[in-house]
Design a protein around this motif. Structure first.
Motif, PDB file in Angstrom:
ATOM      1  N   ILE A 122     -29.616  67.105 -61.865  1.00 34.48           N
ATOM      2  CA  ILE A 122     -28.601  67.971 -61.226  1.00 34.48           C
ATOM      3  C   ILE A 122     -29.049  69.518 -60.714  1.00 34.48           C
ATOM      4  O   ILE A 122     -29.142  70.034 -59.780  1.00 34.48           O
ATOM      5  N   ALA A 123     -29.870  70.029 -61.694  1.00 31.94           N
ATOM      6  CA  ALA A 123     -30.492  71.292 -61.585  1.00 31.94           C
ATOM      7  C   ALA A 123     -31.609  71.415 -60.370  1.00 31.94           C
ATOM      8  O   ALA A 123     -31.617  72.348 -59.603  1.00 31.94           O
ATOM      9  N   LYS A 124     -32.253  70.353 -60.188  1.00 32.15           N
ATOM     10  CA  LYS A 124     -33.101  70.132 -59.171  1.00 32.15           C
ATOM     11  C   LYS A 124     -32.361  69.807 -57.745  1.00 32.15           C
ATOM     12  O   LYS A 124     -32.818  70.601 -56.732  1.00 32.15           O
ATOM     13  N   GLU A 125     -31.378  68.935 -57.920  1.00 33.12           N
ATOM     14  CA  GLU A 125     -30.718  68.886 -56.702  1.00 33.12           C
ATOM     15  C   GLU A 125     -30.026  70.384 -56.046  1.00 33.12           C
ATOM     16  O   GLU A 125     -30.078  70.520 -54.902  1.00 33.12           O
ATOM     17  N   MET A 126     -29.627  71.018 -57.187  1.00 30.49           N
ATOM     18  CA  MET A 126     -28.723  72.416 -56.697  1.00 30.49           C
ATOM     19  C   MET A 126     -29.903  73.163 -56.322  1.00 30.49           C
ATOM     20  O   MET A 126     -29.699  73.992 -55.343  1.00 30.49           O
ATOM     21  N   MET A 127     -31.098  73.121 -56.728  1.00 31.50           N
ATOM     22  CA  MET A 127     -31.937  74.090 -56.280  1.00 31.50           C
ATOM     23  C   MET A 127     -32.436  73.758 -54.917  1.00 31.50           C
ATOM     24  O   MET A 127     -32.855  74.576 -54.038  1.00 31.50           O
ATOM     25  N   MET A 129     -29.914  75.103 -52.510  1.00 30.87           N
ATOM     26  CA  MET A 129     -29.964  76.375 -52.426  1.00 30.87           C
ATOM     27  C   MET A 129     -31.083  76.927 -51.569  1.00 30.87           C
ATOM     28  O   MET A 129     -31.196  77.781 -50.689  1.00 30.87           O
ATOM     29  N   CYS A 130     -32.228  76.222 -51.641  1.00 33.67           N
ATOM     30  CA  CYS A 130     -33.463  76.466 -50.644  1.00 33.67           C
ATOM     31  C   CYS A 130     -33.035  76.125 -49.360  1.00 33.67           C
ATOM     32  O   CYS A 130     -33.496  77.043 -48.291  1.00 33.67           O
ATOM     33  N   LEU A 131     -32.427  75.063 -49.010  1.00 37.58           N
ATOM     34  CA  LEU A 131     -32.055  74.983 -47.448  1.00 37.58           C
ATOM     35  C   LEU A 131     -30.930  75.898 -47.013  1.00 37.58           C
ATOM     36  O   LEU A 131     -31.194  76.392 -45.902  1.00 37.58           O
ATOM     37  N   ASP A 132     -30.072  76.401 -48.133  1.00 38.98           N
ATOM     38  CA  ASP A 132     -29.065  77.330 -47.695  1.00 38.98           C
ATOM     39  C   ASP A 132     -29.792  78.574 -47.535  1.00 38.98           C
ATOM     40  O   ASP A 132     -29.572  79.405 -46.444  1.00 38.98           O
ATOM     41  N   THR A 191     -39.095  84.370 -51.899  1.00 37.37           N
ATOM     42  CA  THR A 191     -39.281  83.094 -51.467  1.00 37.37           C
ATOM     43  C   THR A 191     -38.151  82.378 -51.309  1.00 37.37           C
ATOM     44  O   THR A 191     -37.134  82.673 -52.221  1.00 37.37           O
ATOM     45  N   ASN A 192     -38.278  81.484 -50.416  1.00 32.36           N
ATOM     46  CA  ASN A 192     -37.162  80.180 -50.305  1.00 32.36           C
ATOM     47  C   ASN A 192     -37.656  78.971 -50.354  1.00 32.36           C
ATOM     48  O   ASN A 192     -37.031  78.006 -49.887  1.00 32.36           O
ATOM     49  N   ILE A 238     -38.169  74.573 -57.017  1.00 31.80           N
ATOM     50  CA  ILE A 238     -37.616  73.347 -57.856  1.00 31.80           C
ATOM     51  C   ILE A 238     -38.267  73.371 -59.082  1.00 31.80           C
ATOM     52  O   ILE A 238     -37.917  73.002 -60.085  1.00 31.80           O
ATOM     53  N   PRO A 239     -39.731  73.182 -59.060  1.00 41.80           N
ATOM     54  CA  PRO A 239     -40.405  73.369 -60.499  1.00 41.80           C
ATOM     55  C   PRO A 239     -40.054  74.417 -61.534  1.00 41.80           C
ATOM     56  O   PRO A 239     -39.874  74.179 -62.364  1.00 41.80           O
ATOM     57  N   GLU A 240     -39.644  75.574 -60.813  1.00 44.14           N
ATOM     58  CA  GLU A 240     -39.247  76.746 -61.613  1.00 44.14           C
ATOM     59  C   GLU A 240     -38.012  76.420 -62.465  1.00 44.14           C
ATOM     60  O   GLU A 240     -37.728  77.048 -63.411  1.00 44.14           O
ATOM     61  N   ILE A 241     -37.284  75.958 -61.629  1.00 42.48           N
ATOM     62  CA  ILE A 241     -35.677  75.729 -62.245  1.00 42.48           C
ATOM     63  C   ILE A 241     -35.617  74.618 -63.293  1.00 42.48           C
ATOM     64  O   ILE A 241     -35.139  74.705 -64.130  1.00 42.48           O
ATOM     65  N   ALA A 242     -36.699  73.523 -62.737  1.00 47.55           N
ATOM     66  CA  ALA A 242     -36.733  72.527 -63.854  1.00 47.55           C
ATOM     67  C   ALA A 242     -37.495  73.173 -65.327  1.00 47.55           C
ATOM     68  O   ALA A 242     -37.066  72.651 -66.327  1.00 47.55           O
TER      69      ALA A 242
END
Length: 439
Positions: free
Chosen positions: A295-300, A303-306, A342-343, A349-353
């Protein structure tokens, strides 16, 4: 400067405002049991006599009803109950939520407002509620504020079949209170207040939580000191109020006297000094540590796309995770920062993981998760990092823009990642939702 002087300044400010400005007239229109009303209109039923709730039958009976029709409320069913709280002996229709349908109706209602009032004088407060400054329109239409409000709600009913209530006041606070309290007891569902009538009719009103911006926490703290009504607050010890609520005491005192200086023009001219983007969800079931990581990876990823879509970047991100009910420890909260904005998904994604793995206890189940992109700025402020190749950044951006183009043209689920098919993934389902409910 003491609070006595601050109070004096407040009084002087209001005296100057009243002397220098023309008294304003506001109306606030609320669509009655909006979601339930739309479902009744779509079925050719009368919302005032039909027993209907808007809730997703595919979820458990603990799901919250998004709307309850007036006919059910008359039987004592609260407006935001859970399905299992509706007595078994009551027959009713359960309408699955259709969020896009409600947004479409809301847009049509807004179009009706624009027949009478300029968009510059309208503040949309929510999907079913809007404030309007009608000061300059009353002489134009040769109407009182009450007559104009009645005309607009009649037009809404004639055009769309939706019932509405109306509050009228000389400032935004009184307008909202007139809508929330006074209109409910009026045969034409229109309430009207000025400072004098407010003090005459509502100073002794209970409970305090009926008033705009007074929640249970504030009410409970006031009650501890014997302040149970707006009159009690108005005549209360101001030093005590400032001690309890800080600078927010000034607003509470102003509202106790029926005063509010903010106008719709002020709201429209307001600009926040900082901006953030948020992704959040309350999960449909308790998730394991591994499922929560997905879930955390998906949400980030979303977020990046947004951020790419809005041409924004950030170098600070926050993760908040709430554990399942009855977990013996509170939720966790943490942030990470980068050397530059950055976006890029291959960075974030690796940072949020990594942050998730550091914060979350593997022994507990997860129920809520939020990711915030703090202090976002336009892409032109972005500087390249010494640690990441500019070519890699540009390559990621091109991929993200291509993904956005496909999603915008063919739908959000037209292109997905392998991540979205892992156990516990929710993006595919959420792509078919608005505000966490079926579109």
């Amino acid at each position: 400067m003491g609070k006595e002087n601050l109070t004096s300044r407040t009084s002087v400010r209001y005296n100057k405002t009243m002397a220098a400005e023309k008294e304003r007239n506001y109306i606030c229109i609320d669509l009655k049991s909006f979601y339930a009303s739309v479902e009744c209109v779509e079925r050719g039923l009368d919302v005032m006599t039909t027993r209907l709730v808007v809730a997703d039958p595919e979820r458990s009976d603990k799901t919250i009803c998004l709307a309850v029709s007036p006919a059910l409320k008359a039987l004592g069913i609260p407006g935001r109950c859970r399905v299992f709280e509706i007595p078994k002996g009551i027959d009713y229709i359960m309408a699955p939520p259709r969020m896009q349908k409600y947004l479409d109706y809301s847009a049509e209602v807004y179009a009706i407002y624009l027949k009478y009032i300029s968009k510059d004088d309208i503040h949309v407060y929510s999907v079913d509620e809007a404030f309007m400054d009608v000061t300059e329109y009353l002489s134009l239409y040769h109407m009182t504020a009450r007559e104009l409000g009645q005309t607009i709600i009649d037009d809404i009913f004639a055009t769309l079949g939706l019932r509405a209530t109306c509050g009228i006041g000389t400032n935004l606070f009184l307008t909202k209170v007139a809508l929330d309290i006074t209109a409910k007891h009026s045969p034409d569902f229109i309430g009207e207040l000025d400072e004098k009538s407010y003090r005459e009719t509502l100073w002794e009103h209970r409970p305090l939580t009926d008033f705009w911006r007074v929640g249970p926490g504030i009410s409970k703290r006031l009650a501890t000191y014997g302040m149970m009504t707006m009159k009690d607050i108005a005549h209360g010890n101001e030093d005590l109020l400032y001690k309890l609520f800080g600078v927010n005491a000034e607003l509470l005192i102003d509202h106790a006297w029926g005063r509010e200086s903010t106008t719709i023009a002020d709201i429209r001219n307001y600009s926040s000094q900082s901006r953030s983007l948020t992704q959040g969800q309350v999960l449909m079931k308790d998730y394991s540590f591994e499922e929560g990581l997905v879930i955390a990876k998906e949400m980030m990823d979303v977020m990046c796309l947004d951020m790419v879509d809005k041409e924004l970047v950030s170098k600070s991100f926050t993760l908040s995770v709430g554990y399942a009910k009855n977990t013996p420890v509170p939720g966790v909260h943490g942030s990470f920062s980068l050397d530059t904005e950055t976006n890029a998904s291959f960075i974030l994604i690796p940072e949020i993981a990594k942050l998730y793995s550091q914060l979350v206890n593997k022994d507990y189940l997860i129920r809520r998760m939020y990711i915030v992109s703090n202090n976002v700025v336009p892409e032109e402020f972005m500087q390249y990092s010494f640690f990441v190749s500019p070519e890699d950044i540009e390559r990621d951006k091109k991929v993200q823009k291509a993904v956005l183009e496909i999603k915008n043209k063919f739908g959000k689920n037209a292109i997905l990642k392998g991540l979205n098919f892992e156990p516990g993934a929710t993006t595919r389902d959420r792509n078919n939702q608005i505000g966490g409910h079926k579109a």
